[in-house]
Enzyme design. Structure first.
Site, PDB file in Angstrom:
ATOM      1  N   HIS A 119       0.839  -1.216   0.000  1.00 11.04           N
ATOM      2  CA  HIS A 119       0.000   0.000   0.000  1.00 11.04           C
ATOM      3  C   HIS A 119       0.868   1.258   0.000  1.00 11.04           C
ATOM      4  O   HIS A 119       1.809   1.357   0.790  1.00 11.04           O
ATOM      5  CB  HIS A 119      -0.894  -0.023   1.250  1.00 11.04           C
ATOM      6  CG  HIS A 119      -1.953   1.022   1.238  1.00 11.04           C
ATOM      7  ND1 HIS A 119      -1.922   2.117   2.072  1.00 11.04           N
ATOM      8  CD2 HIS A 119      -3.070   1.148   0.479  1.00 11.04           C
ATOM      9  CE1 HIS A 119      -2.983   2.859   1.841  1.00 11.04           C
ATOM     10  NE2 HIS A 119      -3.702   2.309   0.887  1.00 11.04           N
ATOM     11  N   MET A 178      -7.809  10.891  -7.392  1.00  6.14           N
ATOM     12  CA  MET A 178      -9.153  10.342  -7.160  1.00  6.14           C
ATOM     13  C   MET A 178      -9.204   8.834  -7.286  1.00  6.14           C
ATOM     14  O   MET A 178      -8.593   8.239  -8.181  1.00  6.14           O
ATOM     15  CB  MET A 178     -10.126  10.941  -8.173  1.00  6.14           C
ATOM     16  CG  MET A 178      -9.558  10.973  -9.586  1.00  6.14           C
ATOM     17  SD  MET A 178     -10.789  11.365 -10.794  1.00  6.14           S
ATOM     18  CE  MET A 178     -11.098   9.754 -11.475  1.00  6.14           C
ATOM     19  N   ALA A 179      -9.947   8.227  -6.376  1.00  7.50           N
ATOM     20  CA  ALA A 179     -10.272   6.817  -6.522  1.00  7.50           C
ATOM     21  C   ALA A 179     -11.264   6.695  -7.674  1.00  7.50           C
ATOM     22  O   ALA A 179     -11.945   7.670  -8.028  1.00  7.50           O
ATOM     23  CB  ALA A 179     -10.891   6.300  -5.230  1.00  7.50           C
ATOM     24  N   GLY A 309      -7.630  19.789  -6.423  1.00  4.05           N
ATOM     25  CA  GLY A 309      -6.453  19.926  -5.554  1.00  4.05           C
ATOM     26  C   GLY A 309      -6.494  21.164  -4.681  1.00  4.05           C
ATOM     27  O   GLY A 309      -5.835  21.227  -3.636  1.00  4.05           O
TER      28      GLY A 309
HETATM   29  N1  LIG Z   1      -2.996   3.783  -2.328  1.00  7.19           N
HETATM   30  C1  LIG Z   1      -4.205   3.268  -2.438  1.00  7.19           C
HETATM   31  O1  LIG Z   1      -4.367   2.062  -2.470  1.00  7.19           O
HETATM   32  C2  LIG Z   1      -5.413   4.170  -2.533  1.00  7.19           C
HETATM   33  C3  LIG Z   1      -6.654   3.642  -2.891  1.00  7.19           C
HETATM   34  C4  LIG Z   1      -7.741   4.501  -2.993  1.00  7.19           C
HETATM   35  C5  LIG Z   1      -7.607   5.857  -2.729  1.00  7.19           C
HETATM   36  N2  LIG Z   1      -6.384   6.331  -2.378  1.00  7.19           N
HETATM   37  C6  LIG Z   1      -6.205   7.747  -2.055  1.00  7.19           C
HETATM   38  O2  LIG Z   1      -7.339   8.219  -1.375  1.00  7.19           O
HETATM   39  C7  LIG Z   1      -7.365   9.630  -1.478  1.00  7.19           C
HETATM   40  C8  LIG Z   1      -8.791  10.115  -1.573  1.00  7.19           C
HETATM   41  O3  LIG Z   1      -9.381   9.763  -2.845  1.00  7.19           O
HETATM   42  P1  LIG Z   1     -10.896  10.201  -3.161  1.00  7.19           P
HETATM   43  O4  LIG Z   1     -11.282   9.690  -4.485  1.00  7.19           O
HETATM   44  O5  LIG Z   1     -11.748   9.831  -1.992  1.00  7.19           O
HETATM   45  O6  LIG Z   1     -10.743  11.775  -3.206  1.00  7.19           O
HETATM   46  P2  LIG Z   1     -11.889  12.890  -3.243  1.00  7.19           P
HETATM   47  O7  LIG Z   1     -13.153  12.302  -3.793  1.00  7.19           O
HETATM   48  O8  LIG Z   1     -11.946  13.545  -1.925  1.00  7.19           O
HETATM   49  O9  LIG Z   1     -11.303  13.933  -4.297  1.00  7.19           O
HETATM   50  C9  LIG Z   1     -11.076  13.555  -5.644  1.00  7.19           C
HETATM   51  C10 LIG Z   1     -10.535  14.737  -6.412  1.00  7.19           C
HETATM   52  O10 LIG Z   1     -11.590  15.693  -6.604  1.00  7.19           O
HETATM   53  C11 LIG Z   1     -11.126  16.989  -6.266  1.00  7.19           C
HETATM   54  N3  LIG Z   1     -12.259  17.741  -5.744  1.00  7.19           N
HETATM   55  C12 LIG Z   1     -13.041  17.423  -4.687  1.00  7.19           C
HETATM   56  N4  LIG Z   1     -13.983  18.370  -4.502  1.00  7.19           N
HETATM   57  C13 LIG Z   1     -13.780  19.305  -5.468  1.00  7.19           C
HETATM   58  C14 LIG Z   1     -14.437  20.527  -5.828  1.00  7.19           C
HETATM   59  N5  LIG Z   1     -15.485  20.982  -5.142  1.00  7.19           N
HETATM   60  N6  LIG Z   1     -13.981  21.216  -6.879  1.00  7.19           N
HETATM   61  C15 LIG Z   1     -12.912  20.771  -7.586  1.00  7.19           C
HETATM   62  N7  LIG Z   1     -12.257  19.630  -7.302  1.00  7.19           N
HETATM   63  C16 LIG Z   1     -12.688  18.897  -6.252  1.00  7.19           C
HETATM   64  C17 LIG Z   1     -10.072  16.792  -5.220  1.00  7.19           C
HETATM   65  O11 LIG Z   1      -9.161  17.880  -5.214  1.00  7.19           O
HETATM   66  C18 LIG Z   1      -9.408  15.505  -5.716  1.00  7.19           C
HETATM   67  O12 LIG Z   1      -8.407  15.804  -6.658  1.00  7.19           O
HETATM   68  C19 LIG Z   1      -6.443   9.966  -2.634  1.00  7.19           C
HETATM   69  O13 LIG Z   1      -5.271  10.534  -2.116  1.00  7.19           O
HETATM   70  C20 LIG Z   1      -6.117   8.616  -3.275  1.00  7.19           C
HETATM   71  O14 LIG Z   1      -4.828   8.550  -3.868  1.00  7.19           O
HETATM   72  C21 LIG Z   1      -5.292   5.523  -2.283  1.00  7.19           C
END
Ligand SMILES: NC(=O)c1ccc[n+]([C@@H]2O[C@H](COP(=O)([O-])OP(=O)(O)OC[C@H]3O[C@@H](n4cnc5c(N)ncnc54)[C@H](O)[C@@H]3O)[C@@H](O)[C@H]2O)c1
Length: 345
Positions: A119, A178-179, A309
Site C-alpha cells: 500500500h 481520485m479513486a 487539488g
Molecule cells: N494507495 C491506495 O491504495 C489508494 C486507494 C484509494 C484511494 N487512495 C487515495 O485516497 C485519497 C482520496 O481519494 P478520493 O477519491 O476519496 O478523493 P476525493 O473524492 O476527496 O477527491 C477527488 C478529487 O476531486 C477533487 N475535488 C473534490 N472536490 C472538489 C471541488 N469541489 N472542486 C474541484 N475539485 C474537487 C479533489 O481535489 C481531488 O483531486 C487519494 O489521495 C487517493 O490517492 C489511495
C-alpha cells in the site's frame, strides 16, 4: 468522534517512532510518516496516520520487508522497472517517481512500473513531486477488490486511484487525485455509525442493486457508471498487468493475510513540457486556465468554483499553521496508550 489537534511535525515523529519500534529501518519509517502526514495535512485523513496501526501489524506479522532494498532496472531511455523488494509502497513509490523525474528531465518522458510493492498511501504525494520539479506527473495503483464492474453484482476491482499533478507558474499545482469508486468505503462505514442514509450510487447490495441503507452495502459502485468502471480497468492494466502484477480479484487483501507479502504494482509517468512546447508559456497558460476556471460564476448554493487539488491545498496551509486533527483513538495508539485497538477503514 473525539479528535485531537496537534502540530504535524509532532504527529509525524510519533508515527515514525511506532514504525521504527516495529522494526522498520529509520529511513523508511521517516518516508512513510512523511507521506502519511502529507495526507493528513490535506485533510485526506483516510490515508494519513490512521493507517499506522495496520502497517505496524503487517510489519510485525512479516507481510512487509522492514529492510527492503529497492532496485531500479532501466529498460530503455525513458522506461524502467522498480522492484520494491516487498517494502513499503510509500518508499517504493518515492524511488519510482524520482527515477521517472530523472528520465523526463533527460529525455522528455519517464515511465516506471513498480513490482513487489505494498500500500502506497495518497497518490498526490508522488505527482506533487513531479509538479514541484515543473514536470507533469501521473500515478496509478491497483488495490484489492471492493468495487463492482458496471452492471455487476459482486466486487472485482479495488478503488484503483489515479492522480495527475501539473505545475503552474504562480498558482499551486493542479492536483487531481481520485479513486475510481464513487466514494471510499470509509464514507459508507461513517454513515452506518451515524445512522444516516447514503445517496444512491455509492454502493450496492449482494444482488448488485443500488441501496441507500449503508448497512446493506456489500460492494461499492464505480464513479460515473461505465466511465469510472472503464478507468478502474485502465488502472489495473497499467499498474497491474503492465507491471507483471495481479489484477482485480487476484490482488492480495489489505486487511487479511497480514503475514503475506502483497506483491502490488504501481505505475508512474512523468512528462517534461519543455519537450513539447515552450515550458514557461505552458506554466503561464496553466495559471491563466486555473484563474479563469475559478472565475466561473458559481451555481446556486455553491460558494465558488475550485480547481482540483485546491481544497486540499487550502487545508494544508491552514493545518500547517494550526495543526492537524486526528481521531483521539489514533492519537492514543500513536502515543502508546492503547496497543490492541484495530483501525480498519
Ligand atoms: N494507495 C491506495 O491504495 C489508494 C486507494 C484509494 C484511494 N487512495 C487515495 O485516497 C485519497 C482520496 O481519494 P478520493 O477519491 O476519496 O478523493 P476525493 O473524492 O476527496 O477527491 C477527488 C478529487 O476531486 C477533487 N475535488 C473534490 N472536490 C472538489 C471541488 N469541489 N472542486 C474541484 N475539485 C474537487 C479533489 O481535489 C481531488 O483531486 C487519494 O489521495 C487517493 O490517492 C489511495
Amino acid at each position: 468522534m473525539p479528535t485531537v489537534v496537534m502540530e504535524a511535525e509532532k504527529v509525524k515523529k510519533l508515527a515514525s517512532r511506532k514504525l521504527k519500534d516495529a522494526g522498520l529501518n529509520d529511513d523508511h519509517a521517516e518516508k512513510v510518516a512523511e507521506v502519511l502526514i502529507h495526507a493528513d495535512l490535506r485533510n485526506v485523513n483516510s490515508h494519513g496516520v490512521l493507517r499506522t496501526k495496520h502497517y505496524v501489524d503487517r510489519l510485525k506479522a512479516g507481510g512487509i520487508n522492514p529492510d527492503a532494498q529497492t532496485s531500479f532496472n532501466m529498460t530503455g531511455p525513458v522506461t524502467g522497472i522498480v522492484n520494491g523488494d516487498d517494502g513499503f509502497g510509500h518508499v517504493v513509490g518515492d524511488t519510482a517517481i524520482k527515477h521517472a523525474i530523472d528520465m523526463a528531465r533527460q529525455n522528455g518522458v519517464g515511465m516506471v512500473t513498480v513490482i513487489n510493492s505494498s500500500h502506497c498511501g495518497a497518490l498526490s504525494y508522488f505527482v506533487q513531486k513531479a509538479a514541484e520539479a515543473n514536470l507533469i506527473g501521473i500515478a496509478m495503483t491497483h488495490t484489492d477488490k471492493v468495487v463492482v464492474p458496471f452492471g455487476g453484482s459482486s466486487p472485482f476491482f479495488g478503488t484503483n486511484p489515479i492522480a495527475y499533478g501539473v505545475p503552474a507558474k504562480n498558482n499551486k499545482p493542479f492536483i487531481l487525485d481520485m479513486a475510481t469508486s464513487n466514494v471510499a468505503l470509509g464514507k459508507v462505514l461513517q454513515a452506518r455509525e451515524e445512522g444516516k442514509d447514503i445517496p444512491s450510487g455509492w454502493g450496492v447490495d449482494e444482488n448488485g442493486a443500488p441501496v441507500t441503507d449503508p448497512n446493506k452495502v456489500v460492494s461499492l459502485s464505480p464513479f460515473g457508471g461505465p466511465k469510472g468502471y472503464g478507468l478502474a480497468v485502465i488502472v489495473d492494466i497499467f499498474s497491474g498487468l503492465l507491471a507483471g502484477a495481479a489484477f482485480g480479484p487476484h490482488i492480495s487483501k489489505m486487511y487479511d493475510d497480514l503475514d503475506q507479502k502483497r506483491k502490488l504494482g504501481h505505475y508512474f509517468c512523468v512528462i517534461n513540457p519543455s519537450f513539447f512546447t515552450d515550458a514557461d508559456t505552458f506554466l503561464k497558460q496553466m495559471d491563466t486556465m486555473m484563474d479563469e476556471i475559478k472565475q466561473v460564476p458559481p451555481a446556486p448554493g455553491v460558494k465558488r468554483v475550485f480547481v482540483p487539488g485546491e481544497i486540499e491545498q487550502i487545508h494544508e496551509e491552514n493545518n500547517k499553521r494550526n495543526g492537524i486533527r486526528i481521531a483521539s483513538s489514533v492519537y492514543e495508539y500513536l502515543t502508546g496508550e492503547i496497543e490492541n485497538e484495530s483501525y480498519t477503514n
